[in-house]
Design an enzyme around this catalytic site. Structure first.
Site, PDB file in Angstrom:
ATOM      1  N   CYS A  75      44.036  34.433  33.939  1.00  0.00           N
ATOM      2  CA  CYS A  75      42.705  33.791  34.485  1.00  0.00           C
ATOM      3  C   CYS A  75      42.053  32.857  33.707  1.00  0.00           C
ATOM      4  CB  CYS A  75      41.793  35.123  34.364  1.00  0.00           C
ATOM      5  SG  CYS A  75      41.776  36.349  35.746  1.00  0.00           S
ATOM      6  N   HIS A  76      42.153  32.979  32.384  1.00  0.00           N
ATOM      7  CA  HIS A  76      41.540  31.829  31.528  1.00  0.00           C
ATOM      8  C   HIS A  76      42.351  31.645  30.070  1.00  0.00           C
ATOM      9  CE1 HIS A  76      38.194  33.997  33.513  1.00  0.00           C
ATOM     10  NE2 HIS A  76      37.859  32.669  34.017  1.00  0.00           N
ATOM     11  N   GLY A  77      43.528  31.946  30.342  1.00  0.00           N
ATOM     12  CA  GLY A  77      44.375  31.500  29.292  1.00  0.00           C
ATOM     13  C   GLY A  77      44.296  32.177  27.828  1.00  0.00           C
TER      14      GLY A  77
END
Lengths: 201, 407
Positions: free
Chosen positions: A165-167
């Site tokens: 999703c956001h690393g």
């Protein structure tokens, strides 16, 4: 449950009492007449309002509490898992309380890597020993501590987990190493019933 | 209404009130002049408002746990009863709340009948009230279907089949109501949808009911026209508000007593058996509040005739303001009407009893007798009595009989 109920009732009583007292104060200031002293009628008003507030709170509580997890949900709050079929270096995902739980049988290499890290290098410092009951078995919630996505296994810069999703990058102990997530992957309450079975919850 | 213009004190309140006069409305509701001789029979309006709000709140909450599906509805009710926190309480309040609602509405209606509250200039209040009553029955009936027990299923089957009595299009209408060829899942889901919707329609009608009431003002136990804002009136708050509240508390004690000690006394055990389209229970009865109409339905030995009589018994209530030819409102000054009123009460209670019995032998005979009397009361006695009855002299004000005309 009872504690929150009591708290709520107390807050409402105090609120009503506060509003009432301040109203008395203000009205006395404005009128400033011979009836400025508190009299029996004031006592009756306060008593009635208080009782009314308690009654309303008592009636409201079931309406609020019904939205909390019910008995059938609580009955599912433990899950037993057979781990005898998991090979070295493999992991499985099981569902516990509607959330994925990762159970990984770590290789010696992964364990060493997880143990030999300097705690000062970590964003959320935690020793690997505090995250496992047996070094071979890592059991943790598969929920990214950033915004709740499920991280992917054997991915990322630290050979652990990577959240698409956001690393966020997690290491072989599920600790946050890089990315926006604030804390390590959460360890649920669990215990080894015997060598082949884990009870989560 | 003769009421001086209300102007809020603060500048902000004036700004707000000149754009949206909520404060003026609140002022009107507080100061609304009410006859000073209203007795406890007048407190049921407030009680009914409370019942409606309770039903909506508990209903919305129950809908969070209920599943409207033929395979799951029955189990979801058991889930509410056993698993959901306080689910048993919420369901018992909702189920018995319907009964309490009807108990209050029947007292409210008979109050209006006794004191002539439906007569000019209050016809609109009465007509709206009757529409609310009919919607209440529809809502209650559909709500009773939702648990999907044996009584739910067969009650739904019997009541929807009433429409099959309509010549030519009857069968088509019934199929349309069912969404199939028998009561089944499509019927359940549409009943759930309507059961959720109709109460909000009732809320709207209650607003109109109260609005229409506030034009001529309350009727009163001696039924005479009184001057608004005179020695015969008191402001609604605190006088009537406190009286309503006191009556509500007494009502709530009875309500709580039923909910906590005998929550199933008004239910039917067969409804704890899951719906089975292959087996009809040996004796089908609707909920108690529908029994008088059920008795009328069964009294007529013809399918279409029974349905017409049943709907007719409701329709004549709507046109009652024009069936009653007497100029005097309150039964207090109508010695003959007072007797006939109590006979009607007994007749409706008898119909309710007979509606729960198997329609055979004497039960059927008395069922027919009571049905005939019901129509005779409204269609013959009421119009004739207005011309024949010698009424007692009316006082000119509420104070007069007490103060001997000195006021």
């Amino acid at each position: 449950m009872n504690a929150s109920y009591l708290l709520l009732t107390t807050i409402i009583i105090l609120l009503v009492a506060f509003l009432y007292l301040s109203w008395i104060f203000v009205s006395n200031e404005i009128e400033n007449k011979d009836k400025s002293k508190t009299n029996r009628r004031d006592f009756l008003y306060t008593a009635s309002y208080t009782l009314g507030a308690v009654g309303v709170a008592a009636a409201a509580w079931p309406l609020i509490h019904q939205m909390n997890p019910d008995a059938s949900v609580k009955a599912l709050s433990t899950t037993e898992v057979d781990i005898s079929t998991i090979e070295l270096g493999k992991s499985i995902t099981v569902l516990w309380r509607g959330k994925p739980v990762f159970i990984r049988r770590r290789t010696q290499e992964e364990i060493v890597e997880a143990q030999n890290i300097k705690l000062s290098d970590l964003k959320d410092p935690q020793d690997d020993k505090d995250r496992v009951k047996k070094p071979e078995w890592l059991v943790m919630l598969g929920v990214c501590t950033h915004l709740g996505c499920v991280p992917l296994g054997n991915k990322g810069d630290y050979k652990g987990w990577f959240c698409p999703c956001h690393g966020s990058h997690y290491d072989t102990s599920g600790r946050i190493r890089k990315g926006p997530a604030p804390t390590n992957l959460e360890i649920p309450k669990y215990e080894f019933i015997d060598n082949n079975t884990i009870k989560i919850g | 209404m003769s009421e001086e213009k209300y102007i809020p004190k603060s500048k902000i309140a004036q700004w707000f009130d000149s754009r949206l006069p909520l404060l003026s409305m609140a002022h009107h509701l507080r100061e609304y002049p009410t006859p000073k001789n209203l007795n406890y029979w007048w407190t049921f309006g407030g009680i009914l408002t409370f019942c409606l709000i309770t039903q909506i709140i508990t209903g919305v909450v129950l809908a969070m746990h209920y599943v409207a599906h033929a395979d799951l509805a029955f189990e979801s009710i058991e889930h509410i009863m056993r698993n959901v926190n306080y689910g048993w309480l919420l369901r018992y309040v909702h189920a018995n709340g319907a009964s309490m609602f009807f108990l209050a509405v029947y007292i409210h209606i008979f109050r209006a009948l006794f004191y002539g509250s439906y007569k000019a200039p209050r016809e609109m209040i009465w007509i709206i009230g009757m529409i609310i009553y009919i919607l209440m029955m529809a809502t209650a009936f559909m709500g009773y279907v939702l648990p999907w027990g044996q009584m739910s299923f067969w009650g739904a089957t019997v009541i929807t089949n009433l429409f099959s009595a309509i010549p030519l299009v009857g069968e088509g209408i019934v199929t349309w109501l069912w969404g199939g060829f028998a009561v089944d899942n499509p019927t359940l889901t549409r009943f759930f949808s309507l059961h959720y919707f109709l109460p909000f329609l009732i809320v709207g009608l209650v607003v109109l009911h109260i609005w229409a009431l506030h034009i001529p003002g309350n009727n009163n136990p001696i039924g005479i026209d009184i001057k608004q804002r005179s020695k015969d009136t008191v402001p609604f708050s605190p006088y009537i508000a406190v009286k309503d509240l006191y009556a509500l508390l007494i009502f709530l004690i009875i309500f709580a007593g039923i909910v906590f000690f005998v929550p199933n006394i008004l239910g039917h055990t067969d409804n704890y058996i899951k719906a089975n389209p292959m087996v009809t229970p040996s004796h089908i009865v609707p909920e108690w509040y529908l029994l008088p109409f059920y008795a009328i339905l069964r009294a007529v030995p013809s399918k279409l005739g029974g349905v017409i009589a049943m709907f007719g018994s409701l329709f004549i209530l709507i046109i009652l303001p024009w069936l009653d030819t007497s100029k005097v409102r309150s039964a207090v000054f109508r010695p003959l009407y007072k007797i006939f009123f109590w006979i009607l009460v007994a007749d409706v209670l008898a119909l309710g009893y007979l509606g729960a019995m198997v329609p055979e032998g004497w039960y059927l005979f008395f069922g027919r007798l009571a049905t005939i009397y019901y129509f005779v009361h409204f269609l013959l006695i009421m119009p004739i009595l207005g011309f024949k009855e010698k009424t007692l002299p009316l006082p000119t004000s509420i104070s007069e009989p007490v103060l001997d005309g000195k006021n």
